[in-house]
Design an enzyme around this catalytic site. Structure first.
Site, mmCIF file in Angstrom:
data_model
loop_
_atom_site.group_PDB
_atom_site.id
_atom_site.type_symbol
_atom_site.label_atom_id
_atom_site.label_comp_id
_atom_site.label_asym_id
_atom_site.label_seq_id
_atom_site.Cartn_x
_atom_site.Cartn_y
_atom_site.Cartn_z
ATOM 1 C CG HIS A 71 13.990 -33.687 5.495
ATOM 2 N ND1 HIS A 71 14.591 -33.170 4.843
ATOM 3 C CD2 HIS A 71 12.601 -33.741 4.670
ATOM 4 C CE1 HIS A 71 14.254 -32.731 3.910
ATOM 5 N NE2 HIS A 71 12.750 -33.017 3.723
HETATM 6 C C1 UD1 Z 1 7.654 -32.887 3.578
HETATM 7 C C2 UD1 Z 1 7.707 -32.917 1.972
HETATM 8 C C3 UD1 Z 1 9.207 -32.727 1.626
HETATM 9 C C4 UD1 Z 1 9.896 -31.670 2.219
HETATM 10 C C5 UD1 Z 1 9.513 -31.432 3.671
HETATM 11 C C6 UD1 Z 1 10.179 -30.357 4.192
HETATM 12 C C7 UD1 Z 1 5.912 -34.335 1.204
HETATM 13 C C8 UD1 Z 1 5.797 -35.796 0.415
HETATM 14 N N1 UD1 Z 1 7.097 -34.364 1.877
HETATM 15 O O1 UD1 Z 1 8.317 -33.803 4.152
HETATM 16 O O2 UD1 Z 1 9.129 -32.783 0.243
HETATM 17 O O3 UD1 Z 1 11.231 -31.618 1.983
HETATM 18 O O4 UD1 Z 1 8.369 -31.579 3.870
HETATM 19 O O5 UD1 Z 1 9.974 -30.178 5.574
HETATM 20 O O6 UD1 Z 1 5.137 -33.676 1.278
HETATM 21 N N2 UD1 Z 1 6.004 -32.964 11.713
HETATM 22 C C9 UD1 Z 1 5.721 -32.070 13.050
HETATM 23 N N3 UD1 Z 1 5.445 -30.855 12.789
HETATM 24 C C10 UD1 Z 1 5.119 -30.174 11.724
HETATM 25 C C11 UD1 Z 1 4.993 -30.978 10.430
HETATM 26 C C12 UD1 Z 1 5.277 -32.259 10.501
HETATM 27 O O7 UD1 Z 1 6.276 -32.407 14.073
HETATM 28 O O8 UD1 Z 1 4.713 -28.893 11.523
HETATM 29 C C13 UD1 Z 1 6.466 -34.031 11.781
HETATM 30 C C14 UD1 Z 1 5.269 -35.091 12.063
HETATM 31 O O9 UD1 Z 1 5.721 -36.231 12.775
HETATM 32 C C15 UD1 Z 1 5.069 -35.842 10.595
HETATM 33 C C16 UD1 Z 1 6.418 -35.565 10.158
HETATM 34 O O10 UD1 Z 1 6.981 -34.602 10.682
HETATM 35 O O11 UD1 Z 1 4.779 -37.094 10.647
HETATM 36 C C17 UD1 Z 1 6.623 -35.622 8.453
HETATM 37 O O12 UD1 Z 1 5.765 -34.353 7.824
HETATM 38 P P1 UD1 Z 1 5.365 -34.642 6.399
HETATM 39 O O13 UD1 Z 1 4.393 -33.380 6.357
HETATM 40 O O14 UD1 Z 1 4.483 -35.721 6.426
HETATM 41 O O15 UD1 Z 1 6.235 -34.791 5.709
HETATM 42 P P2 UD1 Z 1 7.869 -34.060 5.563
HETATM 43 O O16 UD1 Z 1 9.127 -35.097 6.059
HETATM 44 O O17 UD1 Z 1 8.128 -32.766 6.422
#
Ligand code: UD1
Length: 370
Positions: free
Chosen positions: A210
């Site tokens: 991811h």
């Molecule tokens: C975040 C953390 C990363 C961790 C990861 C675990 C940061 C900088 N990164 O990254 O260190 O390894 O979490 O998962 O904080 N989304 C959903 N549902 C959710 C949450 C997110 O669909 O409940 C999708 C959304 O499209 C979102 C994308 O995932 O834009 C990324 O989510 P985000 O919280 O920005 O970062 P992660 O890639 O999850």
């Protein structure tokens, strides 16, 4: 919440935070520590699969507060958390804010607290990959600079912190709370055969992917998918897909890869399901930080699809090998592992299921210092 006791405001935001906060919340319930722990969720992760199922399985109490920030660019997400966190600090007046890990919620809340002279306590401090293109590395460095007490999971973290000017009296080696959760819940791991019963697999490798550096660029992602496809002809691969990975695979038009019978895509898995899948995997290929540690604790070989790691103890003592994203290197290391069985590894010092009590004891002394 007991308002006559010093309030420790514990913050979580994203999936990897949940297994770190669970043993701390459980431990701090013990009245002997003389503090009142209260839980705030920023809402960075909000889906049932990314949040609620973890709260239930890990027995984390419902958050006292939920900021409901959701997704956004790093700046938007961090700023939104800060804006919504500030009035809560003003009202609650905690003795300290405790943050875990290295996600955007960690730095956002640490920054607000430090500017208001509320002491910040950082669990899993001092890890460094040396790679500032990783958003988490920036979050780690800055959170540590703002912290009053820094709880470390491995001794190399102390050297990193001292080099950055943090004084030794603030650094406490307590072990790894993520591994507390692993041991506490291992007997509840869901059997991989149950999770995979509709697929025809006996042996399998587990893949998680991811990181922006692996999935956000079409060329890199396609190369990785090609490599995984080739490996899967020898060992079927199970891929629980993070929502962002699922989205980019669709956006780049790579969904065909997942039609292969040996590349088994699953939705994001719960914690018990992941424990079961990890425990019985022949190998784990991952770009996650936490999974490098969990596989070391489980003694399962891990190939990390990154050029560096902030968790060097998993390389030196554990079962982890860095393989980057170069197809030949990944393939070569996989073949070698299949021939030789991978590193034996041992479980690092203080990864013994008792990190949270050590942290709680320091916290008690700190909260009741004169
Ligand atoms: C975040 C953390 C990363 C961790 C990861 C675990 C940061 C900088 N990164 O990254 O260190 O390894 O979490 O998962 O904080 N989304 C959903 N549902 C959710 C949450 C997110 O669909 O409940 C999708 C959304 O499209 C979102 C994308 O995932 O834009 C990324 O989510 P985000 O919280 O920005 O970062 P992660 O890639 O999850």
């Amino acid at each position: 919440m007991r308002e006559d006791l010093p309030i420790i405001l514990c913050v979580v935001g994203a999936r990897p935070n949940f297994m770190k906060i669970a043993p701390i919340m459980r431990e701090l319930k013990n009245p002997e520590y003389g503090v009142s722990a209260c839980l705030l969720h920023t809402g960075q992760h909000y889906d049932t699969a990314m949040k609620q199922s973890f709260f239930e399985q890990l027995e984390i109490p419902e958050p006292d507060m939920d900021l409901g920030v959701g997704s956004g660019s790093h700046a938007q997400q961090t700023a939104e958390i800060m804006k919504r966190f500030e009035p809560i600090l003003d009202e609650l007046k905690p003795a300290a804010v405790l943050v875990v890990g290295d996600v955007n919620s960690t730095i956002a809340c640490a920054l607000v607290a430090a500017k208001k002279s509320v002491p910040v306590l950082h669990v899993e401090a001092g890890l460094r990959s040396g790679d500032r293109s990783m958003p988490e590395e920036i979050n780690r460095i800055l959170t540590d600079q703002l912290s009053e007490l820094l709880f470390i999971t491995e001794r190399t973290a102390e050297g990193n912190l001292l080099r950055e000017g943090i004084t030794a009296d603030k650094i406490k080696f307590c072990g790894n709370v993520m591994i507390d959760s692993l041991y506490y819940n291992l007997s509840k791991a869901i059997d991989a055969r149950l999770i995979l019963d509709e697929f025809d697999v006996e042996r399998y490798g587990l893949v998680t992917l991811h990181r922006p550096s692996n999935v956000d660029d079409a060329v890199t992602l396609e190369r990785l998918l090609d490599t995984l496809l080739s490996i899967s002809r020898e060992l079927p691969l199970v891929l629980p897909l993070h929502p962002r990975t699922q989205r980019v695979i669709e956006d780049f038009g790579f969904s065909d890869y997942l039609d292969s019978p040996n590349l088994i895509a699953l939705p994001p898995q719960g914690y018990f399901e992941m424990l079961g899948l990890m425990k019985d995997a022949e190998v784990v290929l991952t770009d996650s930080g936490g999974i490098q540690e969990e596989t070391t604790a489980l003694g399962v070989p891990c190939l990390t699809l990154r050029e560096n790691t902030e968790r060097p103890i998993t390389l030196v003592q554990g079962t982890n090998t860095l393989v980057g994203s170069d197809p030949e290197k990944i393939r070569g290391c996989f073949d070698e592992l299949m021939r030789g069985g991978g590193k034996a590894g041992r479980v690092p010092e203080y990864w013994d299921g008792a990190a949270a009590p050590r942290i709680a004891e320091h916290l008690q002394r700190w909260a009741h210092r004169s």
